[in-house]
Design a protein around this motif. Structure first.
Motif, PDB file in Angstrom:
ATOM      1  N   PHE A 175      -9.297   9.109  -2.518  1.00  0.00           N
ATOM      2  CA  PHE A 175      -9.672  10.181  -1.581  1.00  0.00           C
ATOM      3  C   PHE A 175      -8.397  10.600  -0.864  1.00  0.00           C
ATOM      4  CE2 PHE A 175     -13.367   7.548  -2.206  1.00  0.00           C
ATOM      5  CZ  PHE A 175     -14.324   8.501  -2.523  1.00  0.00           C
TER       6      PHE A 175
ATOM      7  N   TYR B 278      -4.123   8.150  -3.677  1.00  0.00           N
ATOM      8  CA  TYR B 278      -5.402   7.604  -3.216  1.00  0.00           C
ATOM      9  C   TYR B 278      -6.550   8.285  -3.955  1.00  0.00           C
ATOM     10  CZ  TYR B 278      -2.073   7.071   0.598  1.00  0.00           C
ATOM     11  OH  TYR B 278      -0.947   6.816   1.321  1.00  0.00           O
TER      12      TYR B 278
ATOM     13  N   ASP C 155      -3.706   7.264  10.553  1.00  0.00           N
ATOM     14  CA  ASP C 155      -2.717   7.542   9.510  1.00  0.00           C
ATOM     15  C   ASP C 155      -3.449   8.129   8.298  1.00  0.00           C
ATOM     16  OD1 ASP C 155      -0.469   7.594   7.917  1.00  0.00           O
ATOM     17  OD2 ASP C 155      -0.518   5.446   7.472  1.00  0.00           O
TER      18      ASP C 155
ATOM     19  N   LYS D 152       2.496   1.423   6.467  1.00  0.00           N
ATOM     20  CA  LYS D 152       3.294   1.639   7.673  1.00  0.00           C
ATOM     21  C   LYS D 152       3.990   0.380   8.179  1.00  0.00           C
ATOM     22  CE  LYS D 152       2.740   6.030   7.957  1.00  0.00           C
ATOM     23  NZ  LYS D 152       2.243   6.175   6.567  1.00  0.00           N
TER      24      LYS D 152
ATOM     25  N   GLY E  94      -3.767  -0.457   3.687  1.00  0.00           N
ATOM     26  CA  GLY E  94      -3.381  -1.870   3.656  1.00  0.00           C
ATOM     27  C   GLY E  94      -3.546  -2.569   4.993  1.00  0.00           C
TER      28      GLY E  94
ATOM     29  N   ASP F 115     -12.051   2.702   5.783  1.00  0.00           N
ATOM     30  CA  ASP F 115     -11.433   3.496   4.717  1.00  0.00           C
ATOM     31  C   ASP F 115     -12.559   4.027   3.845  1.00  0.00           C
ATOM     32  OD1 ASP F 115      -8.267   3.538   3.591  1.00  0.00           O
ATOM     33  OD2 ASP F 115      -9.804   4.154   2.138  1.00  0.00           O
ATOM     34  N   ARG F 116     -12.311   5.149   3.239  1.00  0.00           N
ATOM     35  CA  ARG F 116     -13.348   5.759   2.410  1.00  0.00           C
ATOM     36  C   ARG F 116     -13.388   5.184   1.003  1.00  0.00           C
ATOM     37  NH1 ARG F 116     -14.524  12.159   1.534  1.00  0.00           N
ATOM     38  NH2 ARG F 116     -16.444  11.786   0.403  1.00  0.00           N
TER      39      ARG F 116
ATOM     40  N   TYR G 125       0.803  -1.208   0.000  1.00  0.00           N
ATOM     41  CA  TYR G 125       0.000   0.000   0.000  1.00  0.00           C
ATOM     42  C   TYR G 125       0.839   1.262   0.000  1.00  0.00           C
ATOM     43  CZ  TYR G 125      -4.464   2.228   0.321  1.00  0.00           C
ATOM     44  OH  TYR G 125      -5.578   2.954  -0.001  1.00  0.00           O
TER      45      TYR G 125
ATOM     46  N   ASP H 260     -16.168   7.565   6.510  1.00  0.00           N
ATOM     47  CA  ASP H 260     -15.291   8.689   6.802  1.00  0.00           C
ATOM     48  C   ASP H 260     -14.575   8.456   8.135  1.00  0.00           C
ATOM     49  OD1 ASP H 260     -14.555  11.597   6.173  1.00  0.00           O
ATOM     50  OD2 ASP H 260     -15.188  11.630   8.263  1.00  0.00           O
ATOM     51  N   GLY H 261     -13.241   8.550   8.092  1.00  0.00           N
ATOM     52  CA  GLY H 261     -12.437   8.279   9.282  1.00  0.00           C
ATOM     53  C   GLY H 261     -12.714   9.258  10.414  1.00  0.00           C
TER      54      GLY H 261
HETATM   55  C1  LIG Z   1      -1.803   7.010   4.434  1.00  0.00           C
HETATM   56  S1  LIG Z   1      -3.034   5.916   3.846  1.00  0.00           S
HETATM   57  C2  LIG Z   1      -3.134   4.724   5.133  1.00  0.00           C
HETATM   58  C3  LIG Z   1      -2.032   3.712   5.018  1.00  0.00           C
HETATM   59  C4  LIG Z   1      -2.131   2.599   6.061  1.00  0.00           C
HETATM   60  N1  LIG Z   1      -1.783   3.096   7.385  1.00  0.00           N
HETATM   61  C5  LIG Z   1      -1.214   1.439   5.718  1.00  0.00           C
HETATM   62  O1  LIG Z   1      -0.303   1.096   6.470  1.00  0.00           O
HETATM   63  O2  LIG Z   1      -1.436   0.864   4.644  1.00  0.00           O
HETATM   64  C6  LIG Z   1      -4.483   6.855   4.021  1.00  0.00           C
HETATM   65  C7  LIG Z   1      -5.788   6.137   3.672  1.00  0.00           C
HETATM   66  O3  LIG Z   1      -6.877   6.990   4.026  1.00  0.00           O
HETATM   67  C8  LIG Z   1      -7.943   6.760   3.110  1.00  0.00           C
HETATM   68  N2  LIG Z   1      -8.850   7.921   3.196  1.00  0.00           N
HETATM   69  C9  LIG Z   1      -8.802   9.105   2.557  1.00  0.00           C
HETATM   70  N3  LIG Z   1      -9.771   9.934   3.006  1.00  0.00           N
HETATM   71  C10 LIG Z   1     -10.449   9.256   3.953  1.00  0.00           C
HETATM   72  C11 LIG Z   1     -11.532   9.558   4.809  1.00  0.00           C
HETATM   73  N4  LIG Z   1     -12.126  10.745   4.791  1.00  0.00           N
HETATM   74  N5  LIG Z   1     -11.946   8.612   5.679  1.00  0.00           N
HETATM   75  C12 LIG Z   1     -11.365   7.393   5.728  1.00  0.00           C
HETATM   76  N6  LIG Z   1     -10.332   7.040   4.931  1.00  0.00           N
HETATM   77  C13 LIG Z   1      -9.877   7.955   4.074  1.00  0.00           C
HETATM   78  C14 LIG Z   1      -7.269   6.569   1.775  1.00  0.00           C
HETATM   79  O4  LIG Z   1      -8.116   5.836   0.917  1.00  0.00           O
HETATM   80  C15 LIG Z   1      -6.000   5.779   2.206  1.00  0.00           C
HETATM   81  O5  LIG Z   1      -6.243   4.408   2.100  1.00  0.00           O
END
Ligand SMILES: C[S@@+](CC[C@H](N)C(=O)[O-])C[C@H]1O[C@@H](n2cnc3c(N)ncnc32)[C@H](O)[C@@H]1O
Length: 312
Positions: free
Chosen positions: A247, A245, A230, A55, A83, A103-104, A51, A211-212
């Protein structure tokens, strides 16, 4: 349970630092938790996804943090799961009983649901697929819209697209690792094993699409939880990040505001950036820095923002 996104998306303001921000930063030097760049080969790779922004390299710090939490949390909450390596580690290493991932991205979410609920079928499909350019193209071009076919397509795109990017516009790699082409990222047996292992823990995981920030709000009073946050972060000038991404922009100020109401321990991770530092310091959060290598193999620091002070 499906969370419906309700927030208006805004990008973080990138205004220059004010005097008070600069002063605050000078009076709060950020401790370095670790200067050693983690070799990801030394960390159990539990996610079938490669991903972007993943992390895996942070797993040793996440483990240390979880091991010290007292009382032991029951529920690990990952509002921006990607991921999912943090949740997989937390559950499979026994630091928590359950994890809630969110995840969104609808395609990613559909894939995670398939991993958890249609495990064997997906694992078998992975094992029987031969990643020739023609076969890959056929899957990409197939407009069969069943959830299963679309989950498999998302996994394939993640494995063979440059940087693991599943968002639209991503290109497929040509040469792959050591010139071995598409097959160099399609370790069928290993991927199928990871999927089956996750499936064997399915009752310990819940996945929601949504939504996170809403998820943080919904669970803000849950004391027996722990949050690993994250979010996508695309600072000014980092246009490339926007392609990672589907989003990729959230209202960071409102995320920080929600996190400040959380009763359970939390860890947020961000690129080192003055605006982020300021948002954290204004709320009395703890900051530390951890060395990492970015995708260009440059050593830099990632910010960890936590509810409690971390010790090396
Ligand atoms: C930095 S990545 C996370 C990586 C994860 N920690 C890993 O180890 O794979 C950020 C994620 O947030 C998701 N995302 C973007 N906007 C979002 C939202 N409003 N709510 C939830 N997820 C969201 C993206 O689709 C992406 O998968």
């Amino acid at each position: 349970m499906t969370l419906i996104p309700t927030k208006t998306e805004e990008s973080i303001s990138q205004a220059p630092l004010s005097h008070s921000q600069t002063n605050r930063r000078q009076s709060h030097p950020i401790p370095i938790l670790s200067n050693k760049v983690v070799n990801v080969a030394s960390v159990p790779q539990r996610s079938p996804l490669r991903y972007p922004g993943g992390k895996t390299w942070l797993v040793p710090q996440i483990r240390k943090w979880l091991a010290k939490l007292d009382p032991r949390p029951e529920l690990f909450i990952e509002p921006f799961a990607g991921g999912g390596i943090a949740s997989l580690t937390a559950v499979m290493d026994g630091y928590v009983d359950r994890a809630l991932l969110c995840d969104r991205d609808p395609e990613l979410s559909n894939l995670w649901r398939c991993i958890l609920n249609d495990t064997d079928r997906l694992a078998q499909q992975v094992e029987s697929f031969s990643p020739t350019p023609d076969n890959v193209r056929a899957v990409f071009d197939d407009d069969n819209t069943s959830d299963f076919e679309s989950a498999f397509r998302t996994l394939l795109r993640n494995r063979v697209n440059r940087g693991g990017i599943i968002a639209k516009g991503a290109s497929t790699m040509n040469k792959g690792e050591n010139g071995n082409g598409l097959a160099s990222r399609w370790y069928a047996k290993t991927l199928a094993t990871r999927i089956r292992t996750i499936g064997s823990y399915a009752k310990h995981f819940e996945y929601v699409r949504g939504d996170g920030i809403d998820l943080v709000e919904r669970y803000q009073d849950r004391q027996s939880a722990v949050f690993f946050i994250d979010p996508p972060y695309t600072a000014a000038g980092k246009r490339a990040g926007k392609r990672l991404y589907t989003f990729n922009e959230i209202d960071h100020e409102s995320l920080f505001e929600r996190v400040s109401a959380v009763k359970a321990p939390f860890m947020m991770t961000y690129d080192e950036n003055d605006e982020v530092i300021d948002m954290a310091l204004r709320r009395g959060f703890h900051l530390s820095r951890v060395a990492m290598k970015n995708s260009h193999h440059t050593v830099m620091y990632e910010l960890l923002i936590t509810s409690q002070k971390l010790s090396p």
